[in-house]
Design a protein around this motif. Structure first.
Motif, mmCIF file in Angstrom:
data_model
loop_
_atom_site.group_PDB
_atom_site.id
_atom_site.type_symbol
_atom_site.label_atom_id
_atom_site.label_comp_id
_atom_site.label_asym_id
_atom_site.label_seq_id
_atom_site.Cartn_x
_atom_site.Cartn_y
_atom_site.Cartn_z
ATOM 1 N N PRO A 1 0.813 -1.227 0.000
ATOM 2 C CA PRO A 1 0.000 0.000 0.000
ATOM 3 C C PRO A 1 0.844 1.274 0.000
ATOM 4 N N SER A 2 2.129 1.143 0.250
ATOM 5 C CA SER A 2 2.989 2.331 0.332
ATOM 6 C C SER A 2 3.335 2.922 -1.029
ATOM 7 N N LEU A 3 3.017 2.246 -2.113
ATOM 8 C CA LEU A 3 3.326 2.778 -3.444
ATOM 9 C C LEU A 3 2.538 4.050 -3.704
ATOM 10 N N ARG A 4 3.092 4.884 -4.577
ATOM 11 C CA ARG A 4 2.439 6.130 -4.956
ATOM 12 C C ARG A 4 2.338 6.204 -6.476
ATOM 13 N N PRO A 5 1.259 6.785 -6.999
ATOM 14 C CA PRO A 5 1.168 6.961 -8.454
ATOM 15 C C PRO A 5 2.398 7.678 -8.996
ATOM 16 N N GLY A 6 2.905 7.174 -10.088
ATOM 17 C CA GLY A 6 4.127 7.703 -10.677
ATOM 18 C C GLY A 6 5.347 6.874 -10.349
ATOM 19 N N ASP A 7 5.241 5.989 -9.301
ATOM 20 C CA ASP A 7 6.353 5.100 -8.979
ATOM 21 C C ASP A 7 6.466 3.991 -10.030
ATOM 22 N N ASP A 8 7.580 3.290 -10.001
ATOM 23 C CA ASP A 8 7.745 2.059 -10.779
ATOM 24 C C ASP A 8 7.790 0.886 -9.814
ATOM 25 N N PHE A 9 7.173 -0.194 -10.204
ATOM 26 C CA PHE A 9 7.161 -1.433 -9.396
ATOM 27 C C PHE A 9 7.966 -2.474 -10.153
ATOM 28 N N THR A 10 9.100 -2.896 -9.578
ATOM 29 C CA THR A 10 9.997 -3.835 -10.251
ATOM 30 C C THR A 10 10.132 -5.103 -9.425
ATOM 31 N N LEU A 11 10.004 -6.218 -10.080
ATOM 32 C CA LEU A 11 10.185 -7.510 -9.415
ATOM 33 C C LEU A 11 11.052 -8.401 -10.296
ATOM 34 N N THR A 12 11.682 -9.367 -9.662
ATOM 35 C CA THR A 12 12.446 -10.380 -10.402
ATOM 36 C C THR A 12 11.967 -11.757 -9.979
ATOM 37 N N ALA A 13 12.074 -12.694 -10.884
ATOM 38 C CA ALA A 13 11.629 -14.060 -10.626
ATOM 39 C C ALA A 13 12.649 -15.024 -11.195
ATOM 40 N N SER A 14 12.918 -16.086 -10.434
ATOM 41 C CA SER A 14 13.796 -17.156 -10.887
ATOM 42 C C SER A 14 12.960 -18.426 -10.962
ATOM 43 N N ALA A 15 12.726 -18.923 -12.180
ATOM 44 C CA ALA A 15 11.885 -20.100 -12.389
ATOM 45 C C ALA A 15 12.749 -21.305 -12.749
ATOM 46 N N THR A 16 12.409 -22.448 -12.198
ATOM 47 C CA THR A 16 13.063 -23.714 -12.559
ATOM 48 C C THR A 16 11.987 -24.739 -12.888
ATOM 49 N N TRP A 17 12.292 -25.637 -13.810
ATOM 50 C CA TRP A 17 11.360 -26.709 -14.163
ATOM 51 C C TRP A 17 12.140 -27.838 -14.822
ATOM 52 N N GLN A 18 11.482 -28.913 -15.018
ATOM 53 C CA GLN A 18 12.108 -30.078 -15.628
ATOM 54 C C GLN A 18 11.259 -30.534 -16.805
ATOM 55 N N ILE A 19 11.909 -30.818 -17.927
ATOM 56 C CA ILE A 19 11.191 -31.388 -19.073
ATOM 57 C C ILE A 19 11.753 -32.777 -19.353
ATOM 58 N N CYS A 20 10.871 -33.661 -19.792
ATOM 59 C CA CYS A 20 11.272 -35.046 -20.030
ATOM 60 C C CYS A 20 10.668 -35.551 -21.338
ATOM 61 N N LYS A 21 11.361 -36.497 -21.923
ATOM 62 C CA LYS A 21 10.859 -37.281 -23.054
ATOM 63 C C LYS A 21 11.210 -38.725 -22.708
ATOM 64 N N THR A 22 12.295 -39.257 -23.263
ATOM 65 C CA THR A 22 12.850 -40.518 -22.767
ATOM 66 C C THR A 22 13.923 -40.235 -21.735
ATOM 67 N N SER A 23 14.303 -38.974 -21.615
ATOM 68 C CA SER A 23 15.263 -38.513 -20.612
ATOM 69 C C SER A 23 14.737 -37.200 -20.062
ATOM 70 N N CYS A 24 15.397 -36.660 -19.062
ATOM 71 C CA CYS A 24 14.927 -35.445 -18.394
ATOM 72 C C CYS A 24 16.020 -34.372 -18.397
#
Length: 682
Positions: free
Chosen positions: A111-134
């Motif tokens: 709630p502390s944000l003010r109009p005109g500010d910028d809101f910046t976030l970062t995200a680190s995503a991990t996942w696994q994909i497989c077929k006959t191997s992963c």
């Protein structure tokens, strides 16, 4: 150890694979506002034939995870998982996403944000994909959004996010209640007991790793007002490591659509909570009241009721000495008899519903009644017999008419009151063709609205009498009874036949279309019984003739009802496929196949005659699996198999034994033929 080596081999093979997913983090908003949540989407575009995993992968594979770095005071909600598909894996079912799955996450800025500010976030995503191997994959994202007084949606992303939300399992309706309990002799199974589900569930994907999917050894059954899903526990994983066991269950139920079943504790003896009637708004109640009132009015047009209106009003006039005030009082007394009768009828119905809520756990209603094959059969027979009666095939009711005449002949207001009771008794059995929808809605209402709805129906039935008692001169405007009444009566019979046809269709869905021939033959016998009764049980016939007619009527009626009764539940047959037959044979299991069709009369006779309890017991002892190849509709696979067996027409019944030649039976089966056949299995 063997599984570990295989797994490591797959992983080492994967190190050389030059495949990767394309990951994107998208915002639904072009601008955000302080303390107002918005949604982000992690989109993964997988290489062809590769897949990622649901939060419960079903094995040791890893689902997507996201680590957030947010401005102070901001929070991120959990991943909203889209509906996965179940795939056969190395250690049972795996729950996967192929193609381009989208994972939604709600972010709440501080709630502390003010109009005109910028809101910046970062995200680190991990996942696994497989077929006959992963392959393990990861990606880093940074998003910056402007802050304004009000949030602003990004029009370019609207359709994308709508599609993503549709892929998330829906919350179940309030009418769907469920509980979980332990099951099985060793308590290794979990029983999910739902209030009756329609259609029957096809899959249940658990969120917990210690529970197997429905398609992985589970089963669906019904018991009274409940649909029961039995799931097996999973004790060890792909690497032979023990899986910690828990005492909660949640997941995704697949019926007509995917439903998110919330977490619940697995109790020793749990039952779903009852579905209490829920009050509806005045806007929704008024059409129900109007429908019930209109239905009550329509009941006055029934041939058994309509001629009574004018005669009864003239009776009011004669009893009251043509005093208008007394005539009106007689009309009110008559209406009071109608209202009192409806109060008794609706009170009984309300008490039955209350008992069902207390003891069975599920509210009753017209639609719920039609889930019970016995109820549907009784209604079908009732509508069919009433239709035959109205068509003129036979006549009943002279005794009731006499009783009614005696009641109506009583002097004073008691006669008018009992006439109102009689009108209700005569009219209400005709309600089914006209009031099914209105009654279906009214019966599920709470007490005040429930009795208001049936009171509106009673008022509809009484209204013509009230109007004519206040304005007796209107009696002269009523059509005179005549030959047209018989034609009208016969015409109305077709509505009852149509209702019986609809109920028969419902009945076939409950018992299975393959069993529909017996009820059809049963109705034919009942029609023959009605014709015999109406043709030969007449006052001018001799006593001997009438006695024979009654005996034939009883025999035909009983035989017809016995033929129409619901069959015993039969889980004997499994669907045939060549792959399924070969799979069983490879396991050393003998297979008996019935190539049949619904239109094949000989096939249906075989089912009725040959498969006795003794035959089925012998088959069970020999551990023979029964498969059914249904040729009701054209099936190239069945045609090819019949040609392989040297046959072109059905029925074809064949016994397959591991390593032996097929044995094809004669077309017409008997218990003795099947016993000799099954005894050839060691």
């Amino acid at each position: 150890m063997r599984f570990l080596l295989i797994f490591l081999a797959f992983c080492s093979f994967a190190l050389g694979q030059k495949v990767s997913s394309v990951a994107t983090l998208l915002s639904e908003n072009a601008a955000i506002a302080p303390n107002e949540s918005f949604t982000l989407a992690l989109k993964l575009e997988h290489p062809e034939e590769w897949h990622s995993y649901y939060q419960n992968s079903g094995g040791v594979e890893l689902p997507p995870t996201i680590t957030w770095k947010l401005p102070e005071g901001a929070t991120a909600g959990p991943i909203q998982w889209p509906t996965p598909e179940a795939k056969e894996g190395f250690s049972g079912k795996s729950f996967i996403y192929s193609g381009s799955p989208v994972f939604l996450i709600d972010i709440t800025p501080p709630p502390s944000l003010r109009p005109g500010d910028d809101f910046t976030l970062t995200a680190s995503a991990t996942w696994q994909i497989c077929k006959t191997s992963c392959i393990n994959e990861s990606a880093e994202f940074t998003i910056t959004l402007p802050v304004s007084e009000k949030p602003e949606a990004d029009p370019a992303q609207t359709e994308f996010f709508q599609t993503a939300r549709r892929a998330i399992p829906a919350d179940p309706a309030p009418s769907i209640q469920y509980a979980a309990k332990t099951s099985g002799k060793t308590k290794d199974a979990i029983e999910l007991r739902f209030t009756k589900l329609d259609p029957e569930p096809t899959e249940f994907i658990p969120n917990e790793p210690y529970i197997k999917a429905l398609s992985d050894g589970g089963e669906v059954s019904t018991s009274g007002e409940f649909t029961i899903i039995t799931l097996l526990r999973k004790k060890i994983d792909f690497l032979d490591n023990p899986i910690p066991q828990g005492e909660t269950v949640s997941g995704i139920l697949f019926a007509d659509k995917a439903l998110a079943i919330p977490e619940t504790t697995i109790n020793a003896d749990a039952q779903p909570a009852p579905n209490a009637p829920v009050a509806i708004s005045i806007g929704k109640l008024l059409p129900i009241l109007g429908g019930m009132f209109l239905g009550g009015l329509i009941l006055n047009l029934m041939p058994c009721v309509f001629p009574v209106i004018g005669l009864k009003i003239m009776g009011f006039v004669q009893q009251a000495g043509e005093n208008r005030r007394s005539i009106a009082l007689h009309g009110l007394t008559f209406a009071l008899g109608v209202m009192a009768s409806f109060a008794v009828i609706s009170g009984i119905l309300f008490a039955v519903r209350a008992a069902a809520l207390r003891d069975g756990g599920e509210s009753i209603g017209w639609g719920y009644q039609l889930q019970n094959p016995w109820v549907v059969l009784v209604l079908t027979l009732l509508m069919f017999v009433l239709g035959l009666n109205m068509f003129g095939l036979f006549e009943v009711g002279t005794a009731a008419t006499s009783v009614g005449g005696n009641l109506q002949s009583k002097s004073g207001h008691s006669g008018s009151f009992f006439s109102g009771v009689l009108a209700t008794v005569v009219a209400t059995p005709c309600s089914a063709p006209f009031l099914g929808a209105a009654i279906g809605a009214a019966i599920a209402l709470p007490a005040i609205q429930f009795f208001s709805a049936f009171g509106a129906m009673a008022l509809g039935l009484a209204t013509p009498y009230l109007v004519l008692s206040f304005f007796p001169s209107l009696v002269e405007m009523l059509p005179r009874p005549g030959a047209w009444m018989e034609s009208f009566k016969q015409g109305m019979s077709f509505l009852l036949f149509a209702t019986a046809g609809y109920l028969l269709w419902v009945y076939s869905g409950l018992i299975g279309q393959e069993y529909l021939l017996s009820p059809l033959l049963g109705l034919s016998l009942i029609a023959a019984a009605a014709w015999t009764y109406g043709r030969w049980n007449l006052p001018h016939k001799s006593k001997r003739t009438r006695g024979i007619a009654l005996a034939i009527t009883a025999v035909f009626s009983i035989a017809g009802i016995l033929l129409a009764l619901p069959p015993k539940p039969n889980k004997l047959w499994q669907p045939w496929s060549e792959a399924r037959a070969q799979e069983l044979l490879s396991e050393g299991t003998p297979v008996y196949i019935d190539f049949t069709a619904q239109w094949c009369l000989t096939c249906q006779v075989n089912k009725k005659v040959a498969y006795t309890e003794e035959v089925l017991k012998l088959a069970k002892q020999k551990k023979i699996v029964f498969l059914k190849g249904d040729k009701t509709r054209p099936d190239p696979a069945i045609e090819a198999k019949l040609q392989e067996l040297g046959r072109s027409a059905i029925p074809v019944n064949v016994l397959l034994r591991p390593g032996e030649e097929p044995i094809v039976t004669p077309e017409v089966l008997t218990p003795q033929i099947l016993k000799e056949l099954f005894n050839q299995v060691p």
